[in-house]
Scaffold this active site. Sequence first.
Site, PDB file in Angstrom:
ATOM      1  N   SER A  70      -3.750   8.228   3.728  1.00  0.00           N
ATOM      2  CA  SER A  70      -4.258   9.318   4.558  1.00  0.00           C
ATOM      3  C   SER A  70      -5.773   9.211   4.747  1.00  0.00           C
ATOM      4  CB  SER A  70      -3.920  10.665   3.910  1.00  0.00           C
ATOM      5  OG  SER A  70      -2.544  10.751   3.645  1.00  0.00           O
TER       6      SER A  70
HETATM    7  N1  SAM Z   1      -0.988   9.914  -0.982  1.00  0.00           N
HETATM    8  C1  SAM Z   1      -0.764   8.603  -0.414  1.00  0.00           C
HETATM    9  C2  SAM Z   1      -1.936   7.695  -0.588  1.00  0.00           C
HETATM   10  O1  SAM Z   1      -2.926   8.084  -1.212  1.00  0.00           O
HETATM   11  O2  SAM Z   1      -1.844   6.552  -0.120  1.00  0.00           O
HETATM   12  C3  SAM Z   1      -0.355   8.651   1.025  1.00  0.00           C
HETATM   13  C4  SAM Z   1       1.037   9.095   1.180  1.00  0.00           C
HETATM   14  S1  SAM Z   1       1.797   8.636   2.687  1.00  0.00           S
HETATM   15  C5  SAM Z   1       0.951   9.621   3.887  1.00  0.00           C
HETATM   16  C6  SAM Z   1       3.370   9.464   2.446  1.00  0.00           C
HETATM   17  C7  SAM Z   1       4.270   8.793   1.446  1.00  0.00           C
HETATM   18  O3  SAM Z   1       5.352   9.683   1.166  1.00  0.00           O
HETATM   19  C8  SAM Z   1       4.903   7.508   1.936  1.00  0.00           C
HETATM   20  O4  SAM Z   1       4.606   6.461   1.067  1.00  0.00           O
HETATM   21  C9  SAM Z   1       6.400   7.820   1.970  1.00  0.00           C
HETATM   22  O5  SAM Z   1       7.228   6.720   1.658  1.00  0.00           O
HETATM   23  C10 SAM Z   1       6.484   8.908   0.910  1.00  0.00           C
HETATM   24  N2  SAM Z   1       7.673   9.758   0.963  1.00  0.00           N
HETATM   25  C11 SAM Z   1       8.294  10.283   2.045  1.00  0.00           C
HETATM   26  N3  SAM Z   1       9.344  11.030   1.658  1.00  0.00           N
HETATM   27  C12 SAM Z   1       9.391  10.976   0.303  1.00  0.00           C
HETATM   28  C13 SAM Z   1      10.234  11.544  -0.690  1.00  0.00           C
HETATM   29  N4  SAM Z   1      11.267  12.325  -0.388  1.00  0.00           N
HETATM   30  N5  SAM Z   1       9.968  11.274  -1.983  1.00  0.00           N
HETATM   31  C14 SAM Z   1       8.929  10.488  -2.338  1.00  0.00           C
HETATM   32  N6  SAM Z   1       8.093   9.914  -1.439  1.00  0.00           N
HETATM   33  C15 SAM Z   1       8.323  10.165  -0.146  1.00  0.00           C
END
Ligand code: SAM
Length: 227
Positions: A70
Site C-alpha cells: 500500500s
Molecule cells: N499490508 C500489506 C503490505 O504491507 O504489503 C499490503 C496488503 S495488500 C494491499 C492485501 C493483502 O491481503 C494481499 O496480500 C492479499 O492476498 C491479502 N488478502 C486478501 N484476502 C485475504 C484473506 N481473507 N486473508 C488473508 N489475506 C488476505
Amino acid sequence: MSYVPDPQRPQWPQEAERMVQEQIVARGVRHPRVLAAMRAIPRHWFVRPEDQAWAYRDGPLPIGYGQTISQPYIIARMLELLDPKPHEKVLEVGTGSGYQAALLGLLADEVHTVERIPELAAQAAERLARLGLDNVHVHVADGTLGWPQAAPYDGILVAAAAPQVPQALLAQLADGGRLVIPVGHRHGQVIERWTRQGDTFLRETFDPVAFVPLIGQEGWDESSWSS
Ligand code: SAM
C-alpha cells in the site's frame, strides 16, 4: 529504533525521511512512534528488486500475485488510527509484502499476521526474519476468520477491502480493542475504526481509500468482486 545499513542502497534513510516528511507529516499524521517506525524500516526490502528505486514514492506498488504494497501515507494513517501500544498484541489481516507487519513489530509487543497466498507469506516471513523481528508471526489462512489461536487482540488491522466488517474479527477484539478496516465496494471504500467497549462497538469513519479485495468466508468471493 536505529537504521539498518544497506550498502546496496546507502541513501535509503534519506529517502525514508523525505517520504515521512513530504507524504505523511505533510498530510497530517503526527503519531511520533508511527513516524519513527517508518524511518526505521527499509521499505525497499519489501518490494521486487526491479521496483526498489520507487519504493519510497507516493503510491502503491505491485508485489506479484495481483497484490500490492500500500501507499506509505495510507499505511501510516491506518497505524495512527490503530494506535498500537508497546505492550499490546495485534493482528494484521493481509500480510502482503510484510512491510506493515514489520512496522507493527516495532510498535507492538506481539504481532500475528495472516495471508491467504502462501508464496507472499513465505517471502514476508523471510524479510521479517532478516530484520530480526521475531515478535511477528506469519500465518497462512483466511484472515476474514481472524486468528483465533492468539485472540483476543488489542488491535486488528485489515489491509484489504471488506464488503462489511467480519463478525469474527469483532469477536476477537479485547475490551478496549480497536479494529481498523477499509469497508466498501470495488470502486472505493472508507476506513472504519471499531472500538470495543464491553459488548458494544463504537464505529467511526475516516478517509476514502481503494484497496485490493479481502477474499474469504466473511469477505468477497473472487467472482463477485470482479463482476
Ligand atoms: N499490508 C500489506 C503490505 O504491507 O504489503 C499490503 C496488503 S495488500 C494491499 C492485501 C493483502 O491481503 C494481499 O496480500 C492479499 O492476498 C491479502 N488478502 C486478501 N484476502 C485475504 C484473506 N481473507 N486473508 C488473508 N489475506 C488476505
